[in-house]
Design a protein around this motif. Structure first.
Motif, PDB file in Angstrom:
ATOM      1  N   MET A   1      -7.927  -9.576   5.944  1.00  8.68           N
ATOM      2  CA  MET A   1      -8.240  -8.428   6.884  1.00  8.68           C
ATOM      3  C   MET A   1      -6.827  -7.849   7.474  1.00  8.68           C
ATOM      4  O   MET A   1      -6.868  -6.686   7.421  1.00  8.68           O
ATOM      5  N   LEU A   2      -5.843  -8.707   7.411  1.00  4.79           N
ATOM      6  CA  LEU A   2      -4.447  -8.251   7.928  1.00  4.79           C
ATOM      7  C   LEU A   2      -4.014  -7.378   6.632  1.00  4.79           C
ATOM      8  O   LEU A   2      -2.997  -6.384   7.060  1.00  4.79           O
ATOM      9  N   TYR A   3      -3.979  -8.039   5.664  1.00  7.63           N
ATOM     10  CA  TYR A   3      -3.028  -7.422   4.382  1.00  7.63           C
ATOM     11  C   TYR A   3      -4.429  -7.003   3.354  1.00  7.63           C
ATOM     12  O   TYR A   3      -4.606  -7.965   2.400  1.00  7.63           O
ATOM     13  N   PRO A   4      -5.203  -6.108   3.353  1.00 12.69           N
ATOM     14  CA  PRO A   4      -6.167  -5.762   2.374  1.00 12.69           C
ATOM     15  C   PRO A   4      -5.547  -5.777   0.994  1.00 12.69           C
ATOM     16  O   PRO A   4      -4.453  -4.912   0.691  1.00 12.69           O
ATOM     17  N   PHE A   5      -6.037  -6.857   0.185  1.00 18.12           N
ATOM     18  CA  PHE A   5      -5.592  -6.846  -1.088  1.00 18.12           C
ATOM     19  C   PHE A   5      -5.527  -5.824  -1.995  1.00 18.12           C
ATOM     20  O   PHE A   5      -4.335  -5.317  -2.457  1.00 18.12           O
ATOM     21  N   ARG A   6      -6.426  -4.980  -1.862  1.00 21.11           N
ATOM     22  CA  ARG A   6      -6.525  -3.691  -2.718  1.00 21.11           C
ATOM     23  C   ARG A   6      -5.579  -2.814  -2.232  1.00 21.11           C
ATOM     24  O   ARG A   6      -4.720  -1.863  -3.040  1.00 21.11           O
ATOM     25  N   ARG A   7      -5.281  -2.789  -0.950  1.00 22.37           N
ATOM     26  CA  ARG A   7      -4.254  -1.616  -0.556  1.00 22.37           C
ATOM     27  C   ARG A   7      -2.785  -2.016  -0.680  1.00 22.37           C
ATOM     28  O   ARG A   7      -1.922  -1.422  -1.278  1.00 22.37           O
ATOM     29  N   ALA A   8      -2.648  -3.342  -0.730  1.00 24.22           N
ATOM     30  CA  ALA A   8      -1.351  -4.111  -1.080  1.00 24.22           C
ATOM     31  C   ALA A   8      -1.247  -3.805  -2.511  1.00 24.22           C
ATOM     32  O   ALA A   8       0.013  -3.605  -2.944  1.00 24.22           O
ATOM     33  N   ASN A   9      -1.976  -3.863  -3.397  1.00 27.99           N
ATOM     34  CA  ASN A   9      -1.910  -3.599  -4.993  1.00 27.99           C
ATOM     35  C   ASN A   9      -1.696  -2.072  -5.255  1.00 27.99           C
ATOM     36  O   ASN A   9      -1.377  -1.883  -6.300  1.00 27.99           O
TER      37      ASN A   9
ATOM     38  N   ALA B   1      10.168  -6.068   0.307  1.00 25.23           N
ATOM     39  CA  ALA B   1      11.330  -5.557  -0.434  1.00 25.23           C
ATOM     40  C   ALA B   1      11.260  -5.036  -1.656  1.00 25.23           C
ATOM     41  O   ALA B   1      11.604  -3.916  -1.994  1.00 25.23           O
ATOM     42  N   ILE B   2      10.205  -5.424  -2.379  1.00 24.94           N
ATOM     43  CA  ILE B   2      10.004  -5.319  -3.919  1.00 24.94           C
ATOM     44  C   ILE B   2       9.180  -3.737  -3.878  1.00 24.94           C
ATOM     45  O   ILE B   2       9.624  -2.845  -4.530  1.00 24.94           O
ATOM     46  N   LYS B   3       8.253  -3.643  -3.070  1.00 19.89           N
ATOM     47  CA  LYS B   3       7.487  -2.451  -3.011  1.00 19.89           C
ATOM     48  C   LYS B   3       8.426  -1.268  -2.517  1.00 19.89           C
ATOM     49  O   LYS B   3       8.358  -0.052  -3.025  1.00 19.89           O
ATOM     50  N   ASP B   4       9.398  -1.630  -1.487  1.00 21.53           N
ATOM     51  CA  ASP B   4      10.278  -0.455  -0.932  1.00 21.53           C
ATOM     52  C   ASP B   4      11.104  -0.008  -1.926  1.00 21.53           C
ATOM     53  O   ASP B   4      11.898   0.986  -2.062  1.00 21.53           O
ATOM     54  N   LYS B   5      11.419  -0.846  -2.879  1.00 15.18           N
ATOM     55  CA  LYS B   5      12.523  -0.594  -4.167  1.00 15.18           C
ATOM     56  C   LYS B   5      11.638   0.274  -5.191  1.00 15.18           C
ATOM     57  O   LYS B   5      12.285   0.530  -6.074  1.00 15.18           O
ATOM     58  N   GLY B   6      10.482   0.427  -4.826  1.00  9.40           N
ATOM     59  CA  GLY B   6       9.777   1.046  -6.116  1.00  9.40           C
ATOM     60  C   GLY B   6       8.912   0.222  -7.035  1.00  9.40           C
ATOM     61  O   GLY B   6       8.356   0.751  -8.136  1.00  9.40           O
ATOM     62  N   GLY B   7       8.884  -1.054  -6.787  1.00 13.99           N
ATOM     63  CA  GLY B   7       8.207  -2.126  -7.574  1.00 13.99           C
ATOM     64  C   GLY B   7       6.879  -2.088  -7.562  1.00 13.99           C
ATOM     65  O   GLY B   7       6.232  -1.700  -6.543  1.00 13.99           O
ATOM     66  N   CYS B   8       6.117  -2.743  -8.401  1.00 18.94           N
ATOM     67  CA  CYS B   8       4.675  -2.805  -8.343  1.00 18.94           C
ATOM     68  C   CYS B   8       4.328  -4.428  -7.972  1.00 18.94           C
ATOM     69  O   CYS B   8       5.023  -5.293  -8.405  1.00 18.94           O
ATOM     70  N   ILE B   9       3.355  -4.657  -7.171  1.00 20.93           N
ATOM     71  CA  ILE B   9       2.954  -5.775  -6.625  1.00 20.93           C
ATOM     72  C   ILE B   9       1.544  -5.914  -6.904  1.00 20.93           C
ATOM     73  O   ILE B   9       0.766  -5.053  -6.844  1.00 20.93           O
ATOM     74  N   GLU B  10       1.024  -7.280  -6.981  1.00 17.06           N
ATOM     75  CA  GLU B  10      -0.355  -7.374  -7.099  1.00 17.06           C
ATOM     76  C   GLU B  10      -0.634  -8.873  -6.395  1.00 17.06           C
ATOM     77  O   GLU B  10       0.118  -9.935  -6.385  1.00 17.06           O
ATOM     78  N   ILE B  11      -1.612  -8.889  -5.608  1.00 14.72           N
ATOM     79  CA  ILE B  11      -2.093 -10.166  -4.945  1.00 14.72           C
ATOM     80  C   ILE B  11      -3.576 -10.478  -5.225  1.00 14.72           C
ATOM     81  O   ILE B  11      -4.330  -9.418  -5.055  1.00 14.72           O
ATOM     82  N   THR B  12      -3.902 -11.225  -5.776  1.00 14.46           N
ATOM     83  CA  THR B  12      -5.407 -11.845  -5.846  1.00 14.46           C
ATOM     84  C   THR B  12      -5.711 -13.067  -5.489  1.00 14.46           C
ATOM     85  O   THR B  12      -4.815 -13.969  -5.305  1.00 14.46           O
TER      86      THR B  12
END
Length: 376
Positions: free
Chosen positions: A189-197, A240-251
């Motif tokens: 709820m705090l970090y919706p995975f689909r939005r984070a991805n 830090a990775i996303k701010d640098k333009g990197g792609c992240i995924e959490i599942t």
């Protein structure tokens, strides 16, 4: 009073309807889809920071040493000033399985100024690595034999710089059954995975138990030194990775499992109290807002019908029903009977109290307690 009760109940109902329809489908179980096999396999170093993990290693370390990864890989276990013979246990396990060539055991240096303990241990492992990827994983996690292979395939196929798994937490004691699914639900709820991805979203999240990081991106953000004092190191690294333009995924993971047991409510309480106030940026205003907001969303719906006030009771029951339906997939993910979804308000009360206690510990200079260290 009846008007205020009705307004608050309607607010709770609207809140749950928003969460259900407009909050990134956080309540839907998200697991990684299989990725295709690779033609070439990048090298990987598995870095395991371990502090007093002698009891966990006989169950977790063999699962790492048994990986069926086709490329070059090894395990770097960093003994973080343990007092229980962690290093000796690790080396004995590798020797008995004739896999000593896959394991490097090193000792973490004295804790540098401004570094959190776990990150300093992770950095000691990174300093020994020249692999294409580093997999940070906790010493109390059991991995499936194909775990590393699937992570790398996922990262390569989707060009991910950070591939993270929220491992399946231990859920056997009564305290765990009531509180563990709720913990994962609140996290999502705090970090919706689909939005984070989503690269276009500002939401960032990772779960520190399993984080596969592309080494070139780790170097691009300045290494772990760029987040050296972070208590919530996983989400800070993801940002830090996303701010640098990197792609992240959490599942969510079904077969990668935590071995850490929480037999009593107070054990889970301590886990939450360690970082909750840090998550609120040590703000009294955010603390007050969180307590009030969670009270309206989670505690008011089951309590308001007791008053017998018609409009307030009906809206509150609607909110409770919506809460039940949104929480049910997580309850079923943990293989629990459906009626456990009715007890989310009870879990919320525990987490509210633990969050308040987290603030108390911080104000007393005892924040971030973990295995003898205070890091907040």
């Amino acid at each position: 009073m009846t008007l205020l009760a009705a307004l608050l109940s309607c607010l709770a109902l609207l809140g749950w309807l928003y969460l259900g329809f407009f909050h990134g489908r956080f309540w839907q179980i998200l697991v990684a889809e299989p990725a295709p096999l690779l033609n070439a396999w990048p090298s990987v170093d598995i870095i395991v920071p371990a502090r007093n993990e002698a009891k966990a290693l006989p169950h977790s370390l063999p699962s790492l040493l048994a990986q069926d990864y086709p490329g070059t890989w090894r395990v770097i276990l960093v003994d973080d000033h343990s007092a229980d013979g962690t290093s000796a246990v690790a080396q004995k396990i590798a020797t008995e399985k004739n896999l000593s060539e896959l394991l490097m055991v090193i000792s973490a240096p004295a804790l540098p100024p401004e570094w959190s303990g776990k990150l300093a241990a992770m950095q000691a492992g990174v300093a020994q690595s020249a692999a294409d990827y580093v997999l940070f994983t906790d010493a109390d996690i059991e991995h499936p034999q194909d775990g590393l292979r699937k992570l790398v395939m996922r990262a390569e196929d989707n060009k991910l710089d950070l591939t993270s798994l929220m491992v399946k937490l231990h859920c056997a004691s009564m305290a765990e059954k009531f509180l563990v699914p709720a913990f994962v639900f609140f996290f999502a709820m705090l970090y919706p995975f689909r939005r984070a991805n989503n690269p276009q979203s500002r939401v960032t999240a990772a779960a520190g138990g399993v984080m596969l990081v592309r080494r070139s991106m780790l170097d691009a953000i300045g290494g772990l030194a760029s987040i050296k004092s972070a208590l919530i190191d996983d989400c800070t690294l993801a940002k830090a990775i996303k701010d640098k333009g990197g792609c992240i995924e959490i599942t969510l993971a079904r077969t990668t499992k935590s071995l850490r047991v929480y037999p009593r409510i107070k054990d889970i309480w301590r886990m939450v109290a360690r970082t909750a106030y840090t998550q609120l940026r040590h703000s009294r205003w955010l603390l007050a807002g969180t307590v009030i907001g969670m009270g309206i969303l989670f505690l008011l719906p089951p309590l308001m019908p007791l008053t017998g006030w018609p409009l307030a009771s009906e809206a509150a029951l609607g909110a409770w029903l919506t809460m039940f339906l949104l929480y049910l997939p997580m309850v079923r993910f943990y293989d629990l009977p459906f009626y456990y979804a009715l007890f989310l308000p009870f879990a919320a009360l525990i987490y509210i109290a633990a969050t308040i206690d987290s603030a108390r510990l911080y104000w007393q200079g005892k924040g971030g307690q973990w295995k003898g260290r205070s890091q907040a």
